[in-house]
Scaffold this motif. Sequence first.
Motif, PDB file in Angstrom:
ATOM      1  N   LEU A  74       0.979  -1.151  -0.012  1.00  0.00           N
ATOM      2  CA  LEU A  74       0.012   0.142   0.070  1.00  0.00           C
ATOM      3  C   LEU A  74       0.946   1.037   0.178  1.00  0.00           C
ATOM      4  O   LEU A  74       0.587   2.348  -0.764  1.00  0.00           O
ATOM      5  N   ARG A  75       2.093   1.326   0.754  1.00  0.00           N
ATOM      6  CA  ARG A  75       3.058   2.425   0.636  1.00  0.00           C
ATOM      7  C   ARG A  75       3.446   2.647  -0.667  1.00  0.00           C
ATOM      8  O   ARG A  75       3.483   3.825  -0.936  1.00  0.00           O
ATOM      9  N   LYS A  76       3.993   1.495  -1.355  1.00  0.00           N
ATOM     10  CA  LYS A  76       4.552   1.510  -2.806  1.00  0.00           C
ATOM     11  C   LYS A  76       3.344   1.987  -3.557  1.00  0.00           C
ATOM     12  O   LYS A  76       3.997   3.133  -4.616  1.00  0.00           O
ATOM     13  N   GLU A  77       2.290   1.673  -3.629  1.00  0.00           N
ATOM     14  CA  GLU A  77       1.335   2.168  -4.625  1.00  0.00           C
ATOM     15  C   GLU A  77       0.977   3.529  -4.099  1.00  0.00           C
ATOM     16  O   GLU A  77       0.829   4.569  -5.153  1.00  0.00           O
ATOM     17  N   ALA A  78       1.071   4.100  -2.944  1.00  0.00           N
ATOM     18  CA  ALA A  78       0.565   5.402  -2.560  1.00  0.00           C
ATOM     19  C   ALA A  78       1.840   6.305  -3.416  1.00  0.00           C
ATOM     20  O   ALA A  78       1.790   7.559  -3.992  1.00  0.00           O
ATOM     21  N   ILE A  79       3.028   6.161  -3.056  1.00  0.00           N
ATOM     22  CA  ILE A  79       4.257   6.744  -3.683  1.00  0.00           C
ATOM     23  C   ILE A  79       4.382   6.642  -5.397  1.00  0.00           C
ATOM     24  O   ILE A  79       4.555   7.781  -5.689  1.00  0.00           O
ATOM     25  N   ALA A  80       3.919   5.495  -5.735  1.00  0.00           N
ATOM     26  CA  ALA A  80       3.984   5.331  -7.180  1.00  0.00           C
ATOM     27  C   ALA A  80       2.841   6.296  -7.791  1.00  0.00           C
ATOM     28  O   ALA A  80       2.891   6.797  -9.086  1.00  0.00           O
ATOM     29  N   ALA A  81       1.850   6.813  -7.116  1.00  0.00           N
ATOM     30  CA  ALA A  81       1.026   7.698  -7.492  1.00  0.00           C
ATOM     31  C   ALA A  81       1.289   9.134  -7.681  1.00  0.00           C
ATOM     32  O   ALA A  81       0.494   9.904  -8.184  1.00  0.00           O
ATOM     33  N   ALA A  82       2.381   9.331  -7.048  1.00  0.00           N
ATOM     34  CA  ALA A  82       2.714  10.588  -6.658  1.00  0.00           C
ATOM     35  C   ALA A  82       3.808  11.050  -7.734  1.00  0.00           C
ATOM     36  O   ALA A  82       4.511  10.213  -8.257  1.00  0.00           O
ATOM     37  N   GLU A  83       3.885  12.456  -8.066  1.00  0.00           N
ATOM     38  CA  GLU A  83       4.848  12.911  -9.123  1.00  0.00           C
ATOM     39  C   GLU A  83       6.207  13.780  -8.171  1.00  0.00           C
ATOM     40  O   GLU A  83       5.621  14.677  -7.676  1.00  0.00           O
ATOM     41  N   GLY A  84       7.033  13.439  -8.550  1.00  0.00           N
ATOM     42  CA  GLY A  84       8.230  14.314  -8.113  1.00  0.00           C
ATOM     43  C   GLY A  84       8.720  13.776  -6.640  1.00  0.00           C
ATOM     44  O   GLY A  84       7.709  13.496  -5.795  1.00  0.00           O
ATOM     45  N   PRO A  85       9.779  14.251  -6.388  1.00  0.00           N
ATOM     46  CA  PRO A  85      10.271  13.872  -4.873  1.00  0.00           C
ATOM     47  C   PRO A  85       9.352  14.527  -3.984  1.00  0.00           C
ATOM     48  O   PRO A  85       9.188  13.894  -2.726  1.00  0.00           O
ATOM     49  N   ALA A  91       3.519  11.772   0.211  1.00  0.00           N
ATOM     50  CA  ALA A  91       2.858  10.216   0.121  1.00  0.00           C
ATOM     51  C   ALA A  91       3.232   9.230   0.914  1.00  0.00           C
ATOM     52  O   ALA A  91       2.582   8.378   1.462  1.00  0.00           O
ATOM     53  N   CYS A  92       4.791   9.162   0.995  1.00  0.00           N
ATOM     54  CA  CYS A  92       5.302   8.107   1.831  1.00  0.00           C
ATOM     55  C   CYS A  92       4.975   8.343   3.304  1.00  0.00           C
ATOM     56  O   CYS A  92       4.641   7.511   4.024  1.00  0.00           O
ATOM     57  N   ILE A  93       5.047   9.656   3.819  1.00  0.00           N
ATOM     58  CA  ILE A  93       4.837   9.934   5.086  1.00  0.00           C
ATOM     59  C   ILE A  93       3.217   9.832   5.468  1.00  0.00           C
ATOM     60  O   ILE A  93       2.830   9.063   6.365  1.00  0.00           O
ATOM     61  N   ARG A  94       2.344  10.296   4.551  1.00  0.00           N
ATOM     62  CA  ARG A  94       0.886   9.968   5.100  1.00  0.00           C
ATOM     63  C   ARG A  94       0.654   8.337   5.030  1.00  0.00           C
ATOM     64  O   ARG A  94      -0.136   8.078   5.712  1.00  0.00           O
ATOM     65  N   ARG A 140      15.276   6.132  -1.201  1.00  0.00           N
ATOM     66  CA  ARG A 140      15.023   6.335  -2.659  1.00  0.00           C
ATOM     67  C   ARG A 140      14.765   7.962  -2.958  1.00  0.00           C
ATOM     68  O   ARG A 140      15.251   8.703  -3.931  1.00  0.00           O
ATOM     69  N   ILE A 141      13.379   8.223  -2.330  1.00  0.00           N
ATOM     70  CA  ILE A 141      13.002   9.439  -2.347  1.00  0.00           C
ATOM     71  C   ILE A 141      13.875  10.507  -1.999  1.00  0.00           C
ATOM     72  O   ILE A 141      14.114  11.601  -2.619  1.00  0.00           O
ATOM     73  N   LEU A 142      14.481  10.315  -1.033  1.00  0.00           N
ATOM     74  CA  LEU A 142      15.514  11.556  -0.388  1.00  0.00           C
ATOM     75  C   LEU A 142      16.585  11.699  -1.199  1.00  0.00           C
ATOM     76  O   LEU A 142      16.984  12.708  -1.666  1.00  0.00           O
ATOM     77  N   ALA A 143      17.291  10.520  -1.989  1.00  0.00           N
ATOM     78  CA  ALA A 143      18.083  10.740  -2.884  1.00  0.00           C
ATOM     79  C   ALA A 143      17.856  11.254  -3.958  1.00  0.00           C
ATOM     80  O   ALA A 143      18.530  12.142  -4.767  1.00  0.00           O
ATOM     81  N   HIS A 144      16.667  11.095  -4.616  1.00  0.00           N
ATOM     82  CA  HIS A 144      16.159  11.542  -5.913  1.00  0.00           C
ATOM     83  C   HIS A 144      15.857  13.170  -5.816  1.00  0.00           C
ATOM     84  O   HIS A 144      16.266  13.765  -6.522  1.00  0.00           O
ATOM     85  N   GLY A 145      15.322  13.362  -4.492  1.00  0.00           N
ATOM     86  CA  GLY A 145      15.373  14.956  -4.518  1.00  0.00           C
ATOM     87  C   GLY A 145      16.529  15.769  -4.284  1.00  0.00           C
ATOM     88  O   GLY A 145      16.628  16.928  -4.762  1.00  0.00           O
TER      89      GLY A 145
END
Length: 203
Positions: A74-85, A91-94, A140-145
């Motif tokens: 469910l976390r992965k799906e929430a992140i995948a639905a978001a755009e940009g870091p 989304a990851c936090i929520r 991954r999100i932090l490194a991407h940002g």
Amino acid sequence: MWTMPRPRNQAERRAQLIDAAARAVVSIGATAVKLRDVAEEAGVTPASVLYYYSDLQELFSAVFEHGAATYFVLRKEAIAAAEGPVEQLQACIRSGVPWPGKGEESTRLLFELFPVALRNEAVAQAHRLFFDRQTELYRRILAHGQDGGEFTLTGDPRALGRSFVALEDGYAMDLLVGAATAAEIESRLFAHARTVTGNPAFG
């Protein structure tokens, strides 16, 4: 008493027993659940439960692995639905906040099973994997940002990712004992995100 439908195969029966055990754990608590409680919840005899699982510890291990896998997907799906870091981190936090309903219930289930990890190596290993996989989501999100110039990180992405997961666990306990609400937890985690990323979007 609710009676478990006759399964078509062993995999289905195991899944039904996992669901029954999860309900019993949330209702009674892992340290108080007995074999007969799971059997009653499933509508079968204790002997039927032991046909599929050698003891409660093995069943608890299966419950934790299933609960953790569902939570992670469910976390992965929430992140995948978001755009940009920025949106991905939001989304990851929520998705890690134990919101009322299914979110709080799944969090309570995993927390109820945490003490089992202290005496059951299989559950302990599953817990370590669960923690590492969530840390990797944040990393991954932090490194991407950071690579894109949207985040000015205060430390190593992986170390910061672990800090997010650790904070989530601590704040979730606050919620489960009635010391915080889900909205307050989200606000605290967003404040942490603003501090470690330097991005004012996390207001």
